[in-house]
Enzyme design. Structure first.
Site, short mmCIF file in Angstrom:
data_model
loop_
_atom_site.label_atom_id
_atom_site.label_comp_id
_atom_site.label_asym_id
_atom_site.label_seq_id
_atom_site.Cartn_x
_atom_site.Cartn_y
_atom_site.Cartn_z
N GLY A 77 0.83 -1.22 0.00
CA GLY A 77 0.00 0.00 0.00
C GLY A 77 0.85 1.25 0.00
N GLY A 78 1.93 1.25 0.79
CA GLY A 78 2.84 2.40 0.81
C GLY A 78 2.18 3.66 1.35
CB CYS B 32 -0.57 5.74 -2.33
SG CYS B 32 -2.11 5.97 -3.20
N GLY C 237 1.08 26.23 0.64
CA GLY C 237 -0.17 26.28 -0.14
C GLY C 237 -0.16 25.31 -1.30
CG ASP D 131 6.54 9.78 -4.57
OD1 ASP D 131 5.95 9.80 -5.66
OD2 ASP D 131 5.98 10.07 -3.49
CG HIS E 146 -27.73 17.64 -22.26
ND1 HIS E 146 -27.01 18.77 -21.91
CD2 HIS E 146 -29.03 17.91 -21.98
CE1 HIS E 146 -27.86 19.69 -21.45
NE2 HIS E 146 -29.09 19.19 -21.48
#
Ligand SMILES: Cc1cc2nc3c(=O)[nH]c(=O)nc-3n(C[C@H](O)[C@H](O)[C@H](O)COP(=O)(O)OP(=O)(O)OC[C@H]3O[C@@H](n4cnc5c(N)ncnc54)[C@H](O)[C@@H]3O)c2cc1C
Length: 473
Positions: A42-43, A45, A184, A315, A447
Site C-alpha cells: 500500500g505504501g 498512498c 499552499g 517518488d 447531456h
C-alpha cells in the site's frame, strides 16, 4: 515472452509503484519478493496519503453540501462530529484496501516480506524482518520503490503533537479550534479543507504569490475565491520565521511585505512544504546507483539506474510525485526487465487537486508554454454556461483546452470544478491519441453532464460553441 521472464526479482517498497511492479512481474512469470515494513502492500498512498485523505475529503464535501442545502430549500442542523468514529471509518477503508492487496499478492505467489532492506551489493539485499531475524537474499534484478517522506524545515521543527505533518494530520487526533497550514500546495490545501469542514478555523501561509504554484492561474482562481470563504485567512508572499510552543498553542512569527499581524497563536500547525525522496537506502553506496542533486535516484527511460541490475521507480526518481506515475513506471521497469521494448515517455500525466472545487490538468500547461515561448491556442468554456453545473449550483468552474495552432492537436487540458478529477482522463486520452479539436468537438457527449464542457471547449476553438455566444466582428 523472453527468457528474462524467469528472473528472480526483488522490489523494495510496496507503494503504488512497488506493488504494481511486483504484481506485473509475477504475472509475467518472474519469481518475486516484495519488501516493505507495513503488514500489507500500500505504501504512503494507501496508509498515509491518497486514500485516507480522500476518505476525509468525502466527509468534508458532505458537510459542506449539507450547509449549502439551505439554498435549495433543505435545512439540516449543524453536524455533530464523532472524531473516533470518523477515524475508524477512514482506517476501515485503508485496512480493506491494503488487506485486499495482501490477498492479491498471495494469489500471485509473491513472497511478501514485512521488513526493511539494505544493499550488500548490486544483487544482494540484507533484509531485517519486522518480527526479528536478518538474512541476505540474492536476486537477478532489484527494483527500488522506496517513495518519499514529508520534507522538514529545521527551524519549524518542534517536538510536540501540536506541530503536525501530513501523516499526523490524517490521524485526526482532534478538531483544533485553530490551525495554521504552512504551504499552499495540494496536500496542505486538501487537509486544510478537511479541518475547515470539521469546524476548525484554518489559515494558510504560502511564501509564493499564489496558491498551488505550478498550476495555471486561471484554474486556481475559482479555488482561491472559494477557499477565501471557507478559510480564516490566506497569507501569500509570506514566510514563517519561527514557531514556539506556549501553553495555549504555537506562537508563529510571520515575515513578508503584506504581513499585518507579525505574531499569532494557533492551537495546531500543519507543516506541508513538499516531500523528499527516500534515496538514503543503507548500502546504496555499494552499488553503481547514482543519486542526483535533489536526492532523486537517476534513471533512464527504461527506469534503469546507473547500475544495470537495479531499476528505480516512483517518488524516489522524481516529479511528479504521484501514485499513478509511480504505478506506470513500475510496470514499465518490469517490462524492460522482461526484455520488452518499452520506455516511460508519457505525453500526459494527470495531476488532480482534490479540493472543492477540484483542479485537474494534464499535458502542456499555459504556464509551461509561456516559459518555452511556444505558440498555442487556448479555448475556454465557462461552467456558468453548463446546464449540469447549474443543476449542481456549482457554476464557478472552467474547462480549457490547449491546442497546437497549426495541427489543431490537443496538447493540454485544464479543468477546475466539481468532479474535475474524474473528467481529466478524457483529456489524457485525447492527448495520447493525438486527437484534434475536430475529434473532440465531433465526439458526442451525454447531456446533461460536466463532460460536455470538454466538447464545448473544442467548439469554442472554432467559435461555434452552442452555449457560448461570440458576436461576429
Ligand atoms: C497526504 C497525501 C496525499 C496524497 N494524495 C495523492 C493523490 O490524491 N493522488 C496521487 O497520485 N498521489 C497522492 N499522494 C502522493 C502519493 O502518495 C505518492 O506519489 C505515492 O505513494 C508514491 O508511490 P511510491 O510507490 O513511489 O512510494 P510510496 O507510496 O512512498 O511507498 C514507498 C514504500 O517503501 C517503503 N520503504 C522505504 N524504504 C524502505 C526500505 N529500505 N525497505 C523496505 N521498505 C522501504 C516505505 O515504507 C513505503 O511503504 C499523496 C501523498 C500524501 C502524503
Amino acid at each position: 515472452m523472453t527468457d528474462d521472464s524467469n528472473l528472480k526479482i526483488a522490489v523494495v517498497g510496496a507503494g503504488p509503484g512497488g506493488y504494481a511492479a511486483a504484481f506485473l512481474a509475477a504475472d509475467l512469470g518472474m519469481k518475486v519478493t516484495l519488501i516493505d515494513q507495513e503488514l500489507n502492500p500500500g505504501g504512503v498512498c494507501l496508509y498515509r496519503g491518497c486514500i485516507p485523505s480522500k476518505a476525509l475529503l468525502h466527509v468534508a464535501k458532505l458537510i459542506d453540501e449539507a450547509h449549502q442545502a439551505k439554498n435549495w430549500g433543505v435545512e439540516y442542523s449543524d453536524p455533530k462530529i464523532d472524531v473516533a468514529r470518523l477515524r475508524s471509518w477512514k482506517q476501515g477503508v485503508v485496512q480493506k484496501l491494503t488487506g485486499g492487496l495482501g490477498q492479491l499478492s498471495k494469489q500471485r505467489k509473491i513472497e511478501y516480506i514485512q521488513g526493511r532492506a539494505a544493499f550488500e551489493n548490486s544483487s544482494t539485499l540484507r533484509v531485517s524482518r519486522a518480527n526479528g531475524g536478518e538474512e541476505s537474499l540474492t536476486y537477478d534484478r532489484i527494483v527500488i520503490a522506496t517513495g518519499s517522506r514529508p520534507a522538514v524545515i529545521p527551524s519549524l521543527k518542534l517536538d510536540t503533537p501540536r506541530m503536525m505533518n501530513s501523516t499526523s494530520a490524517l490521524d485526526v487526533a482532534d478538531v483544533p479550534k485553530t490551525l495554521l497550514v504552512i504551504g499552499g500546495g495540494y496536500i496542505g490545501l486538501e487537509l486544510g479543507t478537511v479541518y475547515a469542514a470539521l469546524g476548525t478555523r484554518v489559515s494558510v501561509v504560502e511564501m509564493l504569490p499564489g496558491l498551488l504554484p505550478g498550476a495555471d492561474r486561471d484554474l486556481v482562481l475559482p479555488l482561491h475565491k472559494r477557499t477565501e470563504k471557507i478559510f480564516d485567512s490566506i497569507l501569500l508572499n509570506t514566510t514563517v520565521k519561527s514557531v514556539k510552543e506556549e501553553s495555549g498553542g504555537i506562537r508563529v512569527t510571520f515575515d513578508g511585505p503584506e504581513v499585518k499581524e507579525r505574531e499569532k497563536v494557533f492551537e495546531k500547525v500543519l507543516v506541508s512544504v513538499g516531500r523528499k525522496p527516500n534515496s538514503e537506502i543503507p548500502g546504496l553506496e555499494k552499488t553503481q546507483v547514482k543519486v542526483g542533486q535533489r536526492g532523486f535516484i537517476q534513471v533512464n527511460h527504461q527506469l534503469q539506474t546507473d547500475d544495470s541490475a537495479i531499476y528505480a521507480i516512483g517518488d524516489v526518481v522524481g516529479e511528479p510525485m504521484l501514485a499513478h506515475k509511480a504505478s506506470h513506471e513500475g510496470r514499465t521497469a518490469v517490462e524492460a526487465i522482461a526484455g520488452h521494448k518499452v520506455a516511460f515517455e508519457p505525453n500526459a500525466i494527470p495531476a488532480v487537486v482534490f479540493t472543492d472545487p477540484e483542479i485537474a490538468w494534464c499535458g502542456l500547461t499555459e504556464t509551461q508554454a509561456q516559459k518555452e515561448g511556444r505558440e498555442i491556442k487556448v479555448a475556454r468554456f465557462p461552467w456558468a454556461a453548463s446546464g449540469r453545473a447549474m443543476t449542481l449550483d456549482r457554476t464557478e468552474g472552467v474547462t480549457k483546452l490547449i491546442f497546437d495552432p497549426e495541427s489543431e492537436r490537443v496538447l493540454g487540458v485544464g479543468i477546475t470544478g466539481v468532479g474535475a478529477g474524474e473528467m481529466i482522463s478524457e483529456g489524457v486520452l485525447a492527448i495520447e491519441m493525438a486527437a484534434t479539436a475536430t475529434d473532440v468537438a465531433l465526439s458526442i457527449h451525454p447531456h446533461p453532464t460536466l463532460s460536455e464542457t470538454i466538447m464545448e471547449s473544442a467548439e469554442v476553438f472554432f467559435g461555434t460553441s452552442t452555449h457560448v455566444y461570440r458576436p461576429k466582428r
